[in-house]
Design a protein around this motif. Structure first.
Motif, PDB file in Angstrom:
ATOM      1  N   VAL A 110       4.765  13.245   3.069  1.00  0.00           N
ATOM      2  CA  VAL A 110       6.060  12.729   3.301  1.00  0.00           C
ATOM      3  C   VAL A 110       5.734  11.132   4.005  1.00  0.00           C
ATOM      4  CG1 VAL A 110       8.289  12.285   4.608  1.00  0.00           C
ATOM      5  CG2 VAL A 110       7.335  14.581   3.263  1.00  0.00           C
ATOM      6  N   ALA A 111       6.299  10.196   3.237  1.00  0.00           N
ATOM      7  CA  ALA A 111       6.210   8.606   3.786  1.00  0.00           C
ATOM      8  C   ALA A 111       7.106   8.548   5.014  1.00  0.00           C
ATOM      9  CB  ALA A 111       6.550   7.787   2.971  1.00  0.00           C
ATOM     10  N   TYR A 112       6.650   7.759   5.905  1.00  0.00           N
ATOM     11  CA  TYR A 112       7.516   7.697   7.457  1.00  0.00           C
ATOM     12  C   TYR A 112       7.619   6.131   7.403  1.00  0.00           C
ATOM     13  CZ  TYR A 112       8.425   8.205  12.467  1.00  0.00           C
ATOM     14  OH  TYR A 112       9.029   8.350  13.603  1.00  0.00           O
ATOM     15  N   ASP A 113       8.816   5.631   7.064  1.00  0.00           N
ATOM     16  CA  ASP A 113       9.392   4.202   7.207  1.00  0.00           C
ATOM     17  C   ASP A 113       9.642   3.876   8.445  1.00  0.00           C
ATOM     18  OD1 ASP A 113       9.641   1.743   6.620  1.00  0.00           O
ATOM     19  OD2 ASP A 113      11.267   1.766   5.264  1.00  0.00           O
ATOM     20  N   ILE A 114       8.737   3.148   9.359  1.00  0.00           N
ATOM     21  CA  ILE A 114       9.301   3.192  10.680  1.00  0.00           C
ATOM     22  C   ILE A 114       8.501   1.709  11.208  1.00  0.00           C
ATOM     23  CG2 ILE A 114       7.214   4.479  11.770  1.00  0.00           C
ATOM     24  CD1 ILE A 114       9.199   4.716  14.328  1.00  0.00           C
ATOM     25  N   PRO A 115       9.399   0.520  10.641  1.00  0.00           N
ATOM     26  CA  PRO A 115       8.498  -0.896  10.873  1.00  0.00           C
ATOM     27  C   PRO A 115       8.538  -1.297  12.303  1.00  0.00           C
ATOM     28  CG  PRO A 115      10.634  -0.850   9.608  1.00  0.00           C
ATOM     29  CD  PRO A 115      10.194   0.531   9.620  1.00  0.00           C
ATOM     30  N   VAL A 116       9.393  -0.778  13.014  1.00  0.00           N
ATOM     31  CA  VAL A 116       9.304  -1.057  14.637  1.00  0.00           C
ATOM     32  C   VAL A 116       7.985  -0.763  15.112  1.00  0.00           C
ATOM     33  CG1 VAL A 116      10.508   0.833  15.558  1.00  0.00           C
ATOM     34  CG2 VAL A 116      10.683  -1.023  16.912  1.00  0.00           C
ATOM     35  N   ALA A 117       7.278   0.414  14.719  1.00  0.00           N
ATOM     36  CA  ALA A 117       6.073   0.766  15.182  1.00  0.00           C
ATOM     37  C   ALA A 117       4.940   0.237  14.483  1.00  0.00           C
ATOM     38  CB  ALA A 117       5.872   2.256  15.327  1.00  0.00           C
ATOM     39  N   VAL A 118       4.777   0.094  13.158  1.00  0.00           N
ATOM     40  CA  VAL A 118       3.891  -0.172  12.258  1.00  0.00           C
ATOM     41  C   VAL A 118       3.969  -1.685  11.766  1.00  0.00           C
ATOM     42  CG1 VAL A 118       3.310   1.920  11.789  1.00  0.00           C
ATOM     43  CG2 VAL A 118       4.715   0.565  10.249  1.00  0.00           C
ATOM     44  N   HIS A 119       5.095  -2.250  12.030  1.00  0.00           N
ATOM     45  CA  HIS A 119       5.301  -3.878  11.629  1.00  0.00           C
ATOM     46  C   HIS A 119       5.213  -3.987  10.090  1.00  0.00           C
ATOM     47  CE1 HIS A 119       4.736  -4.024  15.873  1.00  0.00           C
ATOM     48  NE2 HIS A 119       3.397  -3.523  15.684  1.00  0.00           N
ATOM     49  N   THR A 120       5.374  -2.991   9.508  1.00  0.00           N
ATOM     50  CA  THR A 120       5.399  -3.209   7.947  1.00  0.00           C
ATOM     51  C   THR A 120       6.685  -2.334   7.339  1.00  0.00           C
ATOM     52  OG1 THR A 120       3.175  -3.561   7.656  1.00  0.00           O
ATOM     53  CG2 THR A 120       4.524  -2.931   5.852  1.00  0.00           C
ATOM     54  N   LYS A 121       7.684  -2.921   6.553  1.00  0.00           N
ATOM     55  CA  LYS A 121       8.604  -2.096   5.749  1.00  0.00           C
ATOM     56  C   LYS A 121       8.303  -1.594   4.571  1.00  0.00           C
ATOM     57  CE  LYS A 121      13.069  -0.857   4.929  1.00  0.00           C
ATOM     58  NZ  LYS A 121      12.527   0.138   4.006  1.00  0.00           N
ATOM     59  N   LEU A 122       8.540  -0.288   4.405  1.00  0.00           N
ATOM     60  CA  LEU A 122       8.017   0.281   3.270  1.00  0.00           C
ATOM     61  C   LEU A 122       8.867  -0.274   2.070  1.00  0.00           C
ATOM     62  CD1 LEU A 122       7.181   4.101   3.845  1.00  0.00           C
ATOM     63  CD2 LEU A 122       5.621   2.255   3.673  1.00  0.00           C
ATOM     64  N   PRO A 123       8.303  -1.140   1.037  1.00  0.00           N
ATOM     65  CA  PRO A 123       9.142  -1.506   0.103  1.00  0.00           C
ATOM     66  C   PRO A 123       9.811  -0.341  -0.976  1.00  0.00           C
ATOM     67  CG  PRO A 123       7.058  -2.581   0.092  1.00  0.00           C
ATOM     68  CD  PRO A 123       6.944  -1.475   0.931  1.00  0.00           C
ATOM     69  N   SER A 124      11.151  -0.586  -1.091  1.00  0.00           N
ATOM     70  CA  SER A 124      11.853   0.658  -2.035  1.00  0.00           C
ATOM     71  C   SER A 124      11.120   0.618  -3.188  1.00  0.00           C
ATOM     72  CB  SER A 124      13.229   0.285  -2.037  1.00  0.00           C
ATOM     73  OG  SER A 124      13.709  -0.062  -0.859  1.00  0.00           O
ATOM     74  N   GLY A 125      10.767  -0.602  -3.937  1.00  0.00           N
ATOM     75  CA  GLY A 125       9.847  -0.155  -5.152  1.00  0.00           C
ATOM     76  C   GLY A 125       8.769   0.620  -4.931  1.00  0.00           C
ATOM     77  N   VAL A 126       7.895   0.400  -4.020  1.00  0.00           N
ATOM     78  CA  VAL A 126       6.613   1.370  -3.783  1.00  0.00           C
ATOM     79  C   VAL A 126       6.939   2.577  -3.709  1.00  0.00           C
ATOM     80  CG1 VAL A 126       4.819   1.440  -2.360  1.00  0.00           C
ATOM     81  CG2 VAL A 126       5.435  -0.621  -3.091  1.00  0.00           C
TER      82      VAL A 126
END
Length: 311
Positions: free
Chosen positions: A136-152
């Motif tokens: 399961v992907a975890y989208d948490i840009p506040v912690a990893v500084h990258t937003k998971l692109p919706s297309g990806v």
């Protein structure tokens, strides 16, 4: 337990109770699990942000998974965070938590260095290839500084690389893109879209999300299970009223004085103070180097619990 496809409902990101000397407090953890399971939650997510996974040693991480899996004994799926900076380090965590019995792993994008979408996709493909359980992907840009692109995300979902998304980005428009894409894009089946927001669960479910992973569900799991049930029954007025009550309760995360602590110290400290006040865990301490709540701040948590009907 076989991982349900798709996973739906309320999946609390379980707090990690600690002893005063900052070891995992297993008896308190087991009471917390009973508190959640007894409320009717639909799964459990350990070693995420609310679990303070970033502050735990590898030994402590494994202990949490082992204790949770043994206690739950197949009654609910157990998802475990396998969160680290690079693919090889994540693969080590995947091996550890799956050996401990996790039914799925939850993985962020790589972090520390800036990461290109092609590198993010490769990261997840390599992990899925090696993992014996769904990813399961975890989208948490506040912690990893990258937003998971919706297309990806949608591309990897169509390939079967990812079994779901836990979205803690706060970007409702991007979340909607994934929900809509899962519904409309051919080749995507049994993919779970879960919101990590405490405040927008009713809206996310109305958009077509499968469920929620709200940290506040540690404190009030009954409320989030009730909200999920009302939403699925089509009772929008009842769901809105329950969501608004939970939004007011969520104010407890702001009790910490920002002049002396960060938002994480305040929020996680408040969750643990609330669990302590409710008699679920023995000790409300958070992991170092987080700053602990003062007596006055804990009193503020109590005020929110009383107002929310929990004390």
């Amino acid at each position: 337990m076989t991982f349900p496809a798709p996973l739906s409902g309320v999946v609390p990101p379980v707090c990690t109770p600690l002893t005063p000397d900052r070891e995992v407090d297993v008896p308190s953890l087991l009471r917390l699990l009973d508190h959640l399971v007894g409320a009717g939650v639909h799964g459990l997510f350990v070693l995420g942000s609310s679990s303070e996974a970033a502050f735990l040693t590898d030994r402590q991480r494994v202990r949490v998974v082992e204790a949770t899996v043994a206690h739950v004994a197949g009654r609910l799926p157990v998802l475990a965070g396998a969160i680290d900076m690079s693919t090889p380090r994540v693969l080590d965590h995947v091996a550890s938590v799956t050996a401990a019995g996790a039914d799925a792993v939850v993985v962020t994008a790589p972090f520390y260095a800036r990461t290109h979408p092609a590198e993010i996709a490769r990261h997840y493909r390599l992990i899925a290839e090696a993992s014996p359980v769904p990813v399961v992907a975890y989208d948490i840009p506040v912690a990893v500084h990258t937003k998971l692109p919706s297309g990806v995300v949608l591309e990897l979902a169509a390939e079967g690389v990812l079994a779901g998304l836990k979205d803690s980005s706060g970007d409702l428009a991007a979340f909607r893109e994934v929900v809509t894409g899962v519904r409309e894009q051919q080749g995507i089946t049994d993919f779970s879209v879960l919101t990590g927001s405490e405040l927008l669960v009713d809206a996310a479910l109305a958009l077509g999300a499968d469920g929620a992973v709200p940290g506040l569900a540690n404190v009030d799991p009954d409320g989030y299970v009730r909200l999920d049930r009302l939403s699925r029954a089509g009772d929008s007025d009842g769901a809105r009223a329950e969501q608004e009550r939970l939004c007011a309760l969520f104010g407890l995360v702001g009790v910490g004085n920002p002049g002396r602590m960060g938002g994480s110290s305040s929020a996680l400290g408040a969750f643990k103070a609330a669990l302590h006040l409710r008699g679920v865990i023995d000790c409300p301490v958070t992991a170092e180097p987080q700053v602990q709540l003062s007596a006055d701040e804990v009193a503020g948590v109590r005020t929110f619990l009383v107002a929310g009907g929990l004390l």
